[in-house]
Design a protein around this motif. Structure first.
Motif: not given
Length: 303
Positions: A34-55
């Motif tokens: 689940q991402l924040p309501n209204g966030f409008q995600p587009e990009g994603v990158a992962t690492g280092p470790g078990p983490f993901a970043y969403f734009s």
């Protein structure tokens, strides 16, 4: 994750004010996040470790998720303009494409601090996606037939970007043009998908493009690209599909060997790998965004 990153990242997660709901009974490594309501995600990158970043296309913020739990928080507040494609280099720097903002920026994933910002163009633009090679970051623009190059000499960020015109086989038309980008298997050139035509191009580092022979197939609505060895994954966003292609080493020929979908897909924009999974943010381009619109990212087994 490297130990030197952990204290700062934990402090950011505790201090951040925006989190997405997570059920206490969620299984380890949930396949829907689940991402924040209204966030409008587009990009994603992962690492280092078990983490993901969403734009976020809404305000450019970056949301960081622990893939083990699905919990997350805003990691870096945006500039009020979109953030789209992202890549993380080996020095822990997050490169972010700025969409209609016509810019790109670089963020330290240890602290969330902005390290650099680049004005790429002053006119209409859609700065879309990023590929990293040993010597540079390469950025597409879906409105203008150019690549933006950030030279990375001796691991130092440059003062400005270089603008490289795209020539050769690619021609820009209405809609979204050059979108996803990734190196060729031999590392000597780049691959770019054109969303509106479904064509894939091999682009040398001077900007000259040649259409890749897909043996009669095409990639309409092509968006994010991911290369693993000689396997290329291509998201076809509005088709809710990931195409799997086998390339020759130079990237001049490719064959679609399969296409996969998932009932949870809702116009995924791109993907990033972790373990034996691909993580895809649902951009929901067919849904009118509001501050209350829910958004998710989903994980599928890597085809």
């Amino acid at each position: 994750m490297r130990r030197k990153y952990l204290p700062a990242l934990l402090a950011l997660a505790l201090a951040a004010g925006t989190t997405a709901p997570a059920q206490a009974s969620a299984p380890p490594y949930p396949s829907t996040i689940q991402l924040p309501n209204g966030f409008q995600p587009e990009g994603v990158a992962t690492g280092p470790g078990p983490f993901a970043y969403f734009s976020s296309m809404a305000d450019g913020s970056i949301y960081r998720t622990d893939l083990r739990t699905g919990r997350g928080a805003i990691f870096s507040r945006g500039p009020g303009t979109p953030s789209l494609g992202m890549q993380i280099d080996r020095s822990g720097r997050l490169f972010v494409a700025g969409g209609t903002g016509g810019d790109a920026r670089v963020i330290d994933i240890r602290t969330g601090r902005q390290l650099a910002s680049y004005r790429l163009t002053t006119g209409p633009a859609f700065v879309n996606d990023i590929a990293l090679t040993q010597g540079a970051a390469w950025i597409t623009d879906s409105t203008n037939p150019v690549l933006y190059k950030l030279p990375l000499r001796r691991n130092r960020l440059p003062a400005a970007a270089t603008r490289i015109p795209l020539t050769g086989d690619i021609t820009y038309g209405e809609g979204f043009n050059a979108n996803g980008i990734t190196p060729t298997p031999d590392g000597k050139a780049l691959l770019i998908v054109q969303s509106n035509s479904g064509r894939l191009f091999r682009t040398d580092l001077s900007g000259v493009t040649h259409q890749v022979n897909l043996h009669g197939d095409s990639l309409p609505e092509g968006d994010g690209l991911l290369l693993r060895g000689r396997t290329l994954y291509a998201v076809q966003n509005r088709l809710n599909t990931v195409a799997v292609l086998h390339l020759n080493s130079s990237g001049t020929e490719a064959r679609v060997v399969r296409r996969v979908t998932d009932p949870r897909f809702d116009v995924p924009a791109t993907m990033a790998p972790f373990g034996n999974r691909l993580y895809l943010p649902n951009a929901r381009f067919n849904t009118t965004p509001t501050p209350d619109t829910p958004y998710t990212a989903v994980a599928i087994p890597r085809p």
